[in-house]
Enzyme design. Structure first.
Site: not given
Length: 401
Positions: A127, A135-136, A379, A381, A383
């Protein structure tokens, strides 16, 4: 462990599957996990055993050769496997995210082509969403697909692929501006491609390179890699679902499954840490008695067991919500957040109970102490989970008028 983390309401089939997996973990994984982990060696014999048990097809429908089980059954199996060695649960996690995405969003041709081989473990999934500078912030994806006749040409660099080397199918999220005019919201101009490749490292198909394994603090054995696309040509029929622009939603659906999986891994690692802590506390003696008889240690064990129970309950709730067909991003975010945080705390308490021996590579808790941090970021953080949870709570509790 007989009394912790039990799940009510399971069918006889589910209980039989879990019993089989637990026996496999106790006999085939726990005795060799630490040695393989220290050598950073891929657990091929364990993976072969999982294939024989049919676990690679656990959630794939029976019509495609799978067992057709629920996300709850899968999550409970992951919990058991992570209790033995978290890296092994990672090997099947990304495989299942990809299989789930194909089952939910793929064309009929894609389902017929991939799912039977995935159920057998012959096709193994990876995946790919993250990138080196990402990052996110998924909306900042820069990898791109450009239409060229009946094909797309993909260019860009991806990061943090679990099973990047050992897999032969990768679901890759890239930007695709075709059919999406300038100014379109970023999440509406992303597409998931199903990329078939050879297992291994180096150039695994023309235009696609897997450079090698990333050296990690923990989570060893499983291969974590980069993926470099340089003029990679993919047929248009390998766009997941057959239509561009839907990749973000497809990936987020898969990530919800992944978050339940990470929560289950946290539960499994925490259970094993508790097992090790409560066992060592009854063997180690100080001041004339087992340290388990000291009130300070009993308090630790009480806190650890409570956290194991709470994390397990939230994980089960999130899995059942997803199985019901309802939206579960709130429950999955809460479960992933709580289980990963509690896992870290339970492992650290078990480490403290071991005293100086916890710092020795001869003791299993040393491995768990290095593995637990990965769950804090995998999957999404803590935060990111809090952002998801907060937004959903405001949707549910929005003031009227």
């Amino acid at each position: 462990m007989a009394r912790l983390a039990q799940t009510a309401g399971l069918t006889d089939v589910q209980r039989e599957i879990l019993s089989t997996v637990r026996d496999f973990v106790d006999k085939e994984i726990i005795p060799v996990a630490t040695e393989l982990e220290h050598r950073d060696e891929y657990p091929q014999e364990i993976v072969d055993g999982l294939k024989e048990l049919g676990l690679f097809g656990l959630m794939i429908p029976e019509e495609y050769g799978g067992l057709g089980e629920s996300l709850l059954t899968y999550a409970l199996c992951v919990e058991e496997i992570a209790r033995g060695w978290m890296s092994v649960s990672g090997i099947i996690n990304t495989h299942f995210i990809v299989a789930y995405m194909i089952k939910q969003h793929g064309t009929q041709e894609q389902k017929d082509h991939f799912l039977p081989r995935m159920a057998l473990g012959e096709t193994r999934g990876a995946f790919s969403m993250s990138e080196p500078a990402l990052g996110s912030d998924v909306s900042a994806i820069s990898s791109k697909a450009v239409k060229d006749g009946d094909e797309y040409v993909l260019n860009g660099q991806k990061m943090w692929l679990t099973n990047g080397g050992s897999s032969n199918l990768v679901a890759v999220l890239v930007r695709s501006d075709e059919g999406h005019p300038e100014g379109t919201a970023p999440h509406k101009s992303m597409t998931t491609f199903l990329v078939e490749k050879e297992p291994g490292f180096g150039e695994v198909r023309p235009g696609l390179t897997i450079p090698g394994k990333i050296d990690k603090m923990g989570y060893k054995g499983v291969d974590t890699t980069e993926l470099i696309m340089d003029g990679l040509r993919i047929p248009a029929d390998r766009v997941l679902g057959g239509t561009t622009g839907r990749g973000f939603y497809q990936m987020m659906d898969g990530v919800e499954v992944g978050r339940v999986n990470v929560a289950a891994r946290g539960c499994g690692v925490a259970q094993r840490a508790f097992e090790l802590g409560v066992s060592y506390a009854q063997q180690r003696h100080t001041f004339g008695k087992a340290i388990a008889q000291h009130q300070a240690i009993q308090f630790k064990l009480a806190e650890m067991a409570t956290k194991v129970e709470a994390a397990h309950a939230m994980m089960v709730n999130a899995a059942r919500k997803k199985d019901s067909g309802e939206r579960n991003d709130l429950e999955a975010g809460m479960a992933k957040y709580l289980a990963s945080e509690y896992c870290k705390e339970v492992v650290e308490d078990a480490f403290r109970i071991h005293g100086g021996y916890g710092f020795s590579k001869e003791y299993e808790i040393e491995r768990l102490y290095r593995e637990a941090p990965m769950l804090l970021i995998g999957e999404g953080t803590a935060e990111i989970q809090k952002m998801i949870i907060g937004r959903r709570l405001l949707e549910e509790y929005r003031l009227q008028g």
